[in-house]
Design an enzyme around this catalytic site. Structure first.
Site, PDB file in Angstrom:
ATOM      1  CG  ASP A  24      -2.375  -5.167  -1.768  1.00  0.00           C
ATOM      2  OD1 ASP A  24      -3.498  -5.085  -1.270  1.00  0.00           O
ATOM      3  OD2 ASP A  24      -1.323  -5.025  -1.126  1.00  0.00           O
TER       4      ASP A  24
ATOM      5  CE  LYS B 278      -8.916  -7.421   9.774  1.00  0.00           C
ATOM      6  NZ  LYS B 278      -7.711  -8.241   9.613  1.00  0.00           N
TER       7      LYS B 278
ATOM      8  CG  HIS C 291      -4.029   0.119  -2.723  1.00  0.00           C
ATOM      9  ND1 HIS C 291      -2.895  -0.423  -3.282  1.00  0.00           N
ATOM     10  CD2 HIS C 291      -4.022  -0.246  -1.425  1.00  0.00           C
ATOM     11  CE1 HIS C 291      -2.216  -1.065  -2.343  1.00  0.00           C
ATOM     12  NE2 HIS C 291      -2.879  -0.977  -1.213  1.00  0.00           N
TER      13      HIS C 291
ATOM     14  CB  CYS D  52      -1.032  -0.007   1.132  1.00  0.00           C
ATOM     15  SG  CYS D  52      -0.506  -0.778   2.649  1.00  0.00           S
TER      16      CYS D  52
ATOM     17  CD  GLN E 130      -1.204  -8.670   0.647  1.00  0.00           C
ATOM     18  OE1 GLN E 130      -0.458  -7.707   0.704  1.00  0.00           O
ATOM     19  NE2 GLN E 130      -1.846  -9.131   1.706  1.00  0.00           N
TER      20      GLN E 130
ATOM     21  CG  HIS F 131      -5.645  -0.902   2.172  1.00  0.00           C
ATOM     22  ND1 HIS F 131      -4.298  -0.667   1.989  1.00  0.00           N
ATOM     23  CD2 HIS F 131      -6.095   0.129   2.921  1.00  0.00           C
ATOM     24  CE1 HIS F 131      -3.961   0.440   2.601  1.00  0.00           C
ATOM     25  NE2 HIS F 131      -5.032   0.946   3.187  1.00  0.00           N
TER      26      HIS F 131
END
Length: 635
Positions: free
Chosen positions: A381, A462, A383, A332, A379, A508
């Site tokens: 990921d 989350k 955003h 991130c 990962q 995220h």
């Protein structure tokens, strides 16, 4: 007597002598919220709470509280049995855990698996004795004196470490007394279906500088049938162990030269890259762009993000040109820098940015476990930068995306909403906006969820997705984290419709989580039998003898030209042996070619699901396999 079940259903018992007796015993000295029992001969374990209007609240073994109380009692029964058989043994701790319980013991000679049978036999005798569990409390000095008299040094240490105002409670069953907060069952009698499963070493208090103790694991259920089902599942899980299958199927290697750093072999890379191709396909359709950020970044960046203060113990660091740097444990902060490379307008939002980033996190050697717990992993990921008004729609979109991924693999799942932890940053107002944004999105989509208080990330609440595999085990993989802190700390901006500068809100999120861990889960979920689209080898061609190697090659070449992953086994082995080997490799399709096949210009087909299917035109086989690949059929 009225009895209120945990789900709110009220039952009235005219002859509930057992309930009255239990309620009476609680009111006469057993602590509130501290006991369990059996109502009217039912086989469920029940926890009783007596309130002022003489109603009794009940929770069953189906509730987590009920399971913990039941299995916590089982751990005490095991400890009592061990003290009877091996009185020189010192007691450490013995909690209930997911799917069972354990107890740590200090004994001159560590326990061995062979001794578990004798311990189980003594436990059964204790159950038959129907010993009541009685709670009592002592002042600190008397509590220490009691444990010193019983020569239990670990209990003395635990008491000394308790806060000054702590209530120091004990549970007694027969001659056995243990320092414990509870709760427990009313007696030992209900704990009839149990099994001690393994013995392991464990450092006292998890500190490798302390003494190594013997930890005995076990499990307990209210019904023998449920215990048998669990034990069968454990045996099946051993057969499916991804470490075992990963080696057999030549997918990955775990080597001493890189503990916690998995090596992916050619067939494992096929699985990994196929998953990533799928990831890129669905994210392109969902409007994401992909970026890549460096693995090593400066300490200043990690201080700005908050990771240096909140996560440093899990980070690998290095020095470059006399400056501190860290190997990224997550993607991130680099994503924040990517956002800042351009000026953004409200018209650009939401901006969905994905990254399959390699991250490194320090894990203790004892915690490493195949692909499930590693020190480096990729990962998946992403955003998403947005306005506050876009929060609900974006979260809804992510939920649908993750649902489509898990549905493809046949996973069921449940959702938890995790709220602000003690170690967090940011204002109360920002946390309230973020938490409400997640909650509103779940409610508007009609999604059931459980609130997990205090388990959010340090920068925001989350939503966690806990998927269930084919053995009924749960794994936490996908997550959606709403963050209003990092955009503030990195001074991210966008130009609003009125020309003013505003902070974006950021999500995220991951679908697979760790790619490596997800592959480990898939190996065990499918028992190594990947669906055709994901299988490293989709078709194996087996010539009956060397006379048909040329025909086998022509078949394999056709399959390869059509984009089907194919291997040919030209070894000078009997065809029966080669078929068995191909089955052990979990190949979806086996093609056998011999004289009749060559003469007819056809192939003999065997499938993993149907066995021997007969002779087919190769074009028909190609069409069938390609359709399964195209549709990503979960076969």
């Amino acid at each position: 007597m009225k009895v209120t079940l945990k789900d709110g259903v009220v039952k009235e018992y005219e002859n509930a002598i057992s309930v009255l007796d239990i309620a009476k015993s609680i009111s006469e000295g057993l602590a509130r919220n501290a006991c369990c029992g059996i109502v009217d001969g039912e086989t469920q374990d029940l926890r009783f709470v007596v309130d002022k209007d003489s109603e009794v609240s009940i929770c069953t073994f189906d509730d987590e509280e009920g399971k913990r109380a039941f299995r916590h009692t089982a751990s005490h029964i095991m400890a009592q049995a061990i003290k009877r058989l091996y009185p020189e043994t010192k007691l450490a701790i013995g909690p209930a855990i997911a799917d069972g319980f354990y107890y740590d013991f200090d004994r001159p000679t560590p326990f061995t698996p062979e001794e578990l049978t004798a311990i189980e036999k003594e436990m059964k005798d204790i159950v038959k004795e129907n010993l009541p569990l009685e709670k009592f409390e002592l002042p600190r000095a008397e509590a220490i004196k009691l444990m010193e008299e019983k020569e239990e040094p670990y209990k003395v240490e635990l008491i000394n470490d308790l806060p000054e105002d702590a209530v120091i409670s004990f549970y007694k069953q027969g001659e056995y007394v243990d320092l414990c907060a509870g709760p427990h069952l009313m007696s030992t009698k209900p704990v009839k279906a149990f099994k001690l499963t393994s013995v392991a070493g464990a450092y006292w208090r998890g500190n490798e500088k302390n003494k190594m103790l013997s930890r005995i694991y076990g499990t307990a259920y209210t019904k023998a049938a449920d215990l048998d089902a669990y034990l069968n599942m454990i045996e099946e899980a051993k057969k499916r162990d991804h470490r075992k299958l990963g080696k057999e199927l030549q997918l990955f290697a775990l080597l001493d030269e890189g503990p916690g750093f998995p090596f992916f072999l050619p067939k494992g890379m096929v699985v990994k890259n196929t998953l990533l191709d799928y990831w890129r396909e669905i994210h392109k359709k969902a409007g994401y762009v992909e970026v890549s950020t460096p693995i090593i970044l400066s300490r200043q960046l990690w201080e700005t993000s908050g990771h240096w203060d909140h996560y440093k113990d899990n980070m690998y660091t290095t020095i470059i040109d006399e400056q501190d740097f860290a190997i990224k444990p997550m993607n991130c902060p680099g994503g924040m820098l990517v956002y800042k490379q351009n000026m953004h307008s409200y018209r650009d939002l939401p901006l969905r940015v994905g990254e399959i980033g390699l991250v490194h996190r320090h894990e203790k050697s004892g915690a490493l476990h195949g692909l499930m717990r590693v020190r480096c992993f990729n990962q998946d990921d992403a955003h998403i930068f947005m306005t506050e008004e876009q929060i609900k729609d974006e979260i809804s979109g992510v939920i649908k995306l993750i649902d489509s991924v898990y549905s493809l693999f046949g996973f069921k799942y449940h959702i938890e909403l995790s709220t602000r932890p003690e170690d967090s940053m940011g204002s109360d107002e920002a946390w309230e906006i973020a938490t409400n944004g997640l909650r509103d999105a779940l409610n508007e989509n009609g999604i059931e969820y459980v609130v997990n208080e205090g388990d959010g990330a340090f920068y925001g609440p989350k939503i966690d997705f806990h998927l269930e595999d084919s053995l009924g085990r749960t794994w936490q993989c996908g997550t959606i984290q709403l963050d209003m802190q990092m955009p503030e700390r990195f001074e991210l901006e966008y130009t609003a419709a009125d020309g003013t500068k505003k902070r974006p809100v950021m999500i995220h999120r991951v679908c697979f989580g760790s790619i490596e861990r997800f592959i480990g889960i898939l190996i065990e979920h499918f028992a190594g039998q990947f669906p055709t689209w994901l299988a490293p080898v989709q078709v194996k061609v087996l010539p009956i003898s060397e006379k048909f190697e040329d025909y086998a090659k022509s078949v394999a070449d056709r399959l390869d030209a059509e984009g089907i992953r194919v291997e040919t086994d030209n070894r000078a082995e009997k065809i029966g042996y080669k078929i068995r080997e191909a089955r052990n490799e979990r190949v979806p399709y086996i093609i056998v070619v011999g004289e009749k096949d060559k003469e007819a210009g056809k192939v003999s087909l065997r499938s993993r699901t149907n066995g021997e299917e007969g002779q087919f035109d190769l074009d028909d086989v190609i069409a069938r396999v390609k359709e399964e690949i195209k549709t990503r059929a979960n076969n």
